[in-house]
Design an enzyme around this catalytic site. Sequence first.
Site, PDB file in Angstrom:
ATOM      1  N   GLN A  34       0.871  -0.894   0.149  1.00 47.56           N
ATOM      2  CA  GLN A  34       0.123   0.147  -0.090  1.00 47.56           C
ATOM      3  C   GLN A  34       0.598   1.028  -0.626  1.00 47.56           C
ATOM      4  OE1 GLN A  34      -3.385  -0.088   3.230  1.00 47.56           O
ATOM      5  NE2 GLN A  34      -2.626  -2.238   2.749  1.00 47.56           N
ATOM      6  N   GLN A  35       0.826   1.930  -0.418  1.00 47.84           N
ATOM      7  CA  GLN A  35       0.885   3.267  -0.882  1.00 47.84           C
ATOM      8  C   GLN A  35       1.969   3.759   0.630  1.00 47.84           C
ATOM      9  OE1 GLN A  35      -0.870   6.404  -3.334  1.00 47.84           O
ATOM     10  NE2 GLN A  35       1.064   7.382  -3.369  1.00 47.84           N
TER      11      GLN A  35
END
Lengths: 186, 201
Positions: free
Chosen positions: A70-71
């Site tokens: 995830q970012q």
Amino acid sequence: MGLLSIIRKVKAKEKECRLLILGLDNAGKTTILKKFNGEDINTISPTLGFNIKTLSHRGYLLNCWDVGGQQTIRSYWRNYFEATDGLIWVVDSADRVRIEDCKRELDNLMSQEKLAGASLMIFANKQDLAGAMSTDEIGEALGLNGEKFKTRHWSIVACSAVEGGGLLEGMDWMTDDISSRIFMLS
Amino acid sequence: MDKVDFGCLEDSGEEILIDGGDSNVSEEDQYFDEIVGALENILMLEEFNDLQNDFCEQHCEVFEDTEESKLVYTDLFSQYTELIEGYIIGRLTLEIDDFSMDKFGALLADRQDEITGDVFDMLMSFTDFEEFKSLMLSHKNQGEGFSGGIDGCLGIVSKENFAVGGTGAGIEASPMKMAAAGRKDVLSPASREAKDAGLSP
Ligand SMILES: Nc1nc2c(ncn2[C@@H]2O[C@H](COP(=O)(O)OP(=O)(O)O)[C@@H](O)[C@H]2O)c(=O)[nH]1
Ligand SMILES: [Mg+2]
């Protein structure tokens, strides 16, 4: 190098290598790892931290590190670069919307000094889905024929983590490439 | 990194006996053996054991017994190895006149087949993330009972050992094994009793 890493390096079993599995979230990293290891893949939830598995494959011990994509947690990836022999980059072949993100993150990894010597295996995952991009399309989108990859040992393999196809081929390439570079078994 | 006071130890003057009459023993071998002997002693020091236990107690709370690991474990793991490595190197520098990590590192690389046994197994275990995670989990599960039990055990072992004069022979196998076993044997009857008796939270 410090005392402990020297001892680890000298004592490490001959055919042992460290693989780092990265890619955007939802690409199928954890599913690939579990499928390859013969585990149930129906209860996998998004990875917020990381998983480690030691797989035995064709006489090699593969220490696999699967880190969440995830970012918000990509900035932690760098903590896992050290001593990596091979990078497995997993792409969701059906996710055309984020293929630019995917390219940017991979480019970023390719310019990391600690990964400079690592072999690169790209899994074009989710080939079972309708509308999945081919390896040619993904290669184009990621710029694999560009300058950044000239000196890199890399390969791209189509696979489906849920069906299992392609996984073995990819892992075979990875172990072959690492062993020819590192172990020099001539 | 935590600072460690090296000044408070009594056994630091110890030397490993080397057969000076054997002309086959090269200077390099002597240097190597001297360092390995010192390492054996260092790994059994109560101070070293306390250092590990303190770190574990300070940080074990965040650990959970799930397959997936939290990102913060990685940071703690590198702090842990740095702490341990820093302590060991600090002591080696004190105890070996001309200690050089570069030189020792080169000797290690030349002796792939020789670096076996408890000392090197233990040093290797400090670089293993999975072992670190289970060590932290066992500290968390055992609470106070764990560290109390192990401290006591190690204390007795090392005192006995140093009392016989530290001629080298006695240091070799048993105390190290006990130390290693003590670390793993987290459900020893003693600590379980302590827990049952309400000595731990
Ligand atoms: N159809 C299909 N779905 C997949 C495949 N691989 C993974 N998935 C699904 O994609 C989602 C994300 O998988 P996961 O392994 O958690 O991705 P990660 O975030 O990269 O670890 C899950 O719902 C998986 O079931 C595949 O090859 N085909
Ligand atoms: Mg995952």
